[in-house]
Design a protein around this motif. Structure first.
Motif, PDB file in Angstrom:
ATOM      1  N   GLN A  56     -38.160  52.503  -4.327  1.00 43.92           N
ATOM      2  CA  GLN A  56     -37.078  51.695  -4.888  1.00 43.92           C
ATOM      3  C   GLN A  56     -37.370  50.211  -4.725  1.00 43.92           C
ATOM      4  O   GLN A  56     -37.709  49.747  -3.630  1.00 43.92           O
ATOM      5  CB  GLN A  56     -35.744  52.036  -4.212  1.00 43.92           C
ATOM      6  N   ILE A  57     -37.252  49.482  -5.825  1.00 45.90           N
ATOM      7  CA  ILE A  57     -37.470  48.037  -5.855  1.00 45.90           C
ATOM      8  C   ILE A  57     -36.160  47.365  -6.264  1.00 45.90           C
ATOM      9  O   ILE A  57     -35.546  47.738  -7.267  1.00 45.90           O
ATOM     10  CB  ILE A  57     -38.580  47.655  -6.851  1.00 45.90           C
ATOM     11  N   ALA A  58     -35.751  46.368  -5.507  1.00 46.21           N
ATOM     12  CA  ALA A  58     -34.455  45.722  -5.764  1.00 46.21           C
ATOM     13  C   ALA A  58     -34.473  44.919  -7.057  1.00 46.21           C
ATOM     14  O   ALA A  58     -35.457  44.246  -7.381  1.00 46.21           O
ATOM     15  CB  ALA A  58     -34.090  44.816  -4.594  1.00 46.21           C
ATOM     16  N   GLN A  59     -33.361  44.988  -7.785  1.00 49.14           N
ATOM     17  CA  GLN A  59     -33.149  44.194  -8.981  1.00 49.14           C
ATOM     18  C   GLN A  59     -32.097  43.122  -8.689  1.00 49.14           C
ATOM     19  O   GLN A  59     -31.166  43.344  -7.921  1.00 49.14           O
ATOM     20  CB  GLN A  59     -32.685  45.077 -10.135  1.00 49.14           C
ATOM     21  N   ARG A  60     -32.236  41.981  -9.339  1.00 52.44           N
ATOM     22  CA  ARG A  60     -31.321  40.871  -9.074  1.00 52.44           C
ATOM     23  C   ARG A  60     -29.868  41.245  -9.371  1.00 52.44           C
ATOM     24  O   ARG A  60     -28.938  40.756  -8.729  1.00 52.44           O
ATOM     25  CB  ARG A  60     -31.726  39.673  -9.939  1.00 52.44           C
ATOM     26  N   SER A  61     -29.678  42.126 -10.323  1.00 52.47           N
ATOM     27  CA  SER A  61     -28.321  42.504 -10.717  1.00 52.47           C
ATOM     28  C   SER A  61     -27.575  43.233  -9.607  1.00 52.47           C
ATOM     29  O   SER A  61     -26.346  43.290  -9.608  1.00 52.47           O
ATOM     30  CB  SER A  61     -28.363  43.390 -11.967  1.00 52.47           C
ATOM     31  N   ALA A  62     -28.328  43.783  -8.637  1.00 56.48           N
ATOM     32  CA  ALA A  62     -27.700  44.516  -7.533  1.00 56.48           C
ATOM     33  C   ALA A  62     -27.378  43.619  -6.351  1.00 56.48           C
ATOM     34  O   ALA A  62     -26.744  44.060  -5.389  1.00 56.48           O
ATOM     35  CB  ALA A  62     -28.614  45.652  -7.080  1.00 56.48           C
ATOM     36  N   ALA A  63     -27.801  42.363  -6.407  1.00 52.60           N
ATOM     37  CA  ALA A  63     -27.642  41.451  -5.269  1.00 52.60           C
ATOM     38  C   ALA A  63     -26.312  40.717  -5.325  1.00 52.60           C
ATOM     39  O   ALA A  63     -25.776  40.451  -6.402  1.00 52.60           O
ATOM     40  CB  ALA A  63     -28.785  40.446  -5.242  1.00 52.60           C
ATOM     41  N   ILE A  64     -25.790  40.395  -4.144  1.00 49.04           N
ATOM     42  CA  ILE A  64     -24.572  39.597  -4.041  1.00 49.04           C
ATOM     43  C   ILE A  64     -24.864  38.358  -3.192  1.00 49.04           C
ATOM     44  O   ILE A  64     -25.718  38.382  -2.305  1.00 49.04           O
ATOM     45  CB  ILE A  64     -23.408  40.398  -3.424  1.00 49.04           C
ATOM     46  N   SER A  65     -24.176  37.272  -3.475  1.00 52.68           N
ATOM     47  CA  SER A  65     -24.390  36.021  -2.742  1.00 52.68           C
ATOM     48  C   SER A  65     -23.675  36.048  -1.396  1.00 52.68           C
ATOM     49  O   SER A  65     -22.519  36.473  -1.307  1.00 52.68           O
ATOM     50  CB  SER A  65     -23.875  34.830  -3.565  1.00 52.68           C
ATOM     51  N   ALA A  66     -24.361  35.584  -0.371  1.00 50.39           N
ATOM     52  CA  ALA A  66     -23.764  35.489   0.964  1.00 50.39           C
ATOM     53  C   ALA A  66     -22.980  34.178   1.064  1.00 50.39           C
ATOM     54  O   ALA A  66     -23.413  33.217   1.702  1.00 50.39           O
ATOM     55  CB  ALA A  66     -24.844  35.563   2.033  1.00 50.39           C
TER      56      ALA A  66
END
Length: 270
Positions: free
Chosen positions: A173-183
């Motif tokens: 599994q490779i992370a996609q930007r669409s799955a990220a949230i800003s801290a």
């Protein structure tokens, strides 16, 4: 082995008498293990942030050498040799409380940096920090990191982004930007995440820089990213607190890892 008992203390022993809110640490640890990260707000004062910022801006110079470092990002490496202003962050009781639950006694500081994301910086590619320990995933995290917000972290000024629950992923599994949230968090807060959690620096769409300090940790039996034993002079090490001396490597992982000539490394300071 000729070890003195007072030189072989764990961080738990070194921290005896410090005030830790055990209930809060337990709650934060539960979130950490569930999501792969936790945001702890307002751990240090605005006055501390201003003091760190003043010291940092005297040290910040060059921009990054590649897209990972950030071509519009300033970084200070070898922080512990240059200033004592961030020591308080590396040994903050709330952070060491989480580390005590996460890793074995004797865990180490792996690296420290000041990171100033300037206007027009693009987003850093997503990654996880302990990838250089080449063991298959899913697995237990072998590293952990703190990113301290010295400026407010917002959706638009380069706040670190994290991918929730990505610490549980396998190698496929490779992370996609669409799955990220800003801290998103106010200055004085900290983002604590596992070495297996996918994350990256955000894009700075504003006209102001975004300053942070990061301290990373690893298990006691692993190689640190920074070679503190070469970076730090003995005079500098003498100026560190006992806890920070142990964290940079003047400590023993039982029964004898870290020894110098068959003795505890603190003896080299005598």
């Amino acid at each position: 082995m000729l070890f003195r008992s007072d030189q072989a203390q764990t961080y738990r022993q070194l921290q005896t008498g410090s005030e830790r809110n055990t209930a809060e640490i337990d709650q934060d640890f539960e979130k950490l293990m569930r999501d792969g990260y936790v945001i702890i707000k307002s751990l240090i004062s605005q006055e501390s942030c201003q003091a760190i910022k003043q010291e940092a801006y005297a040290l910040l110079e060059r921009k990054g050498r590649n897209s990972f470092e950030g071509l519009q990002t300033q970084r200070v490496y070898n922080v512990l040799a240059k200033t004592r202003i961030t020591d308080q962050l590396a040994v903050h009781p709330q952070i060491l409380g989480l580390m005590d639950r996460l890793f074995e006694p004797g865990f180490l500081l792996s690296q420290s940096q000041m990171i100033n994301i300037l206007p027009e910086e693009s987003a850093q590619h997503l990654h996880y920090d302990d990838a250089f320990y080449r063991l298959p995933r899913p697995r237990k995290a072998l590293g952990a990191a703190t990113i301290w917000a010295i400026d407010d972290f917002t959706e638009h000024n380069g706040a670190t982004v994290v991918v929730p629950k990505s610490h549980c992923w396998g190698d496929d599994q490779i992370a996609q930007r669409s799955a990220a949230i800003s801290a998103v968090m106010p200055a004085g807060s900290v983002l604590f995440f596992l070495g297996t959690t996918w994350h990256g620096g955000g894009e700075n769409q504003t006209k102001a820089p975004r300053l942070a300090v990061t301290h990373q940790y690893c298990e006691a039996y692993l190689r640190q990213q920074e070679n503190y034993l070469l970076e730090l002079s003995k005079e500098t090490v003498k100026s560190l607190s006992p806890t920070l001396q142990a964290l940079v490597g003047y400590s023993i992982y039982p029964p004898f890892m870290g020894m110098v000539d068959g003795m505890h490394p603190l003896r080299t300071l005598e």
